[in-house]
Design a protein around this motif. Structure first.
Motif: not given
Length: 144
Positions: A33-49
């Protein structure tokens, strides 16, 4: 007070997991059973959210079944396809899984992904990439 309660619950959960989980529990021999803790979304311009699983329209929990080579939402979502594990390797104490997902039919949202699960602790990191976006997903597994 909330921080203390959270710390106590976390400590008790960690103790429970350490007693319930034994070596081999995270090697793919039984479903996880896998639980998602944190998701980091990364764009080509280096910006991450940091984004939530809900914002990504991703289930909070997944069942990883290495014998069936599938990844399924938990609880099951009617009409949602299981992901397919295309490759499985054991490297340096990690269970490495790889695959690709077409996402929503008729939408250009397909991704390739790799998951690395510690065979000792069950902690996991998943990376996924698509058109002009990358994701790093941190989570943890429990044997099912």
């Amino acid at each position: 007070m909330k921080v203390i309660k959270f710390a106590m619950v976390t400590f008790l959960f960690a103790c429970l997991v350490s007693h319930v989980s034994r070596a081999g529990d995270f090697d793919g021999s039984k479903p996880l059973l896998f639980s998602v803790k944190t998701v980091l979304e990364c764009a080509p311009n280096g910006q991450s959210n940091i984004v939530t699983a809900e914002e990504m329209e991703m289930p909070q929990f997944l069942i990883i079944d290495c014998k069936k080579m599938t990844i399924s939402p938990f609880p099951p979502i009617p009409g949602r396809r299981d992901g397919v594990i295309k490759r499985l390797e054991h490297i340096d104490g990690k269970l490495i899984l790889q695959g690709a997902d077409d996402g929503i039919e008729h939408v250009r949202d397909g991704v390739g992904w790799t998951a690395a699960i510690s065979e000792e602790t069950g902690r996991a990191v998943v990376t996924a990439s698509g058109d002009d976006v990358g994701f790093v997903i941190f989570g943890a597994c429990l044997p099912r």
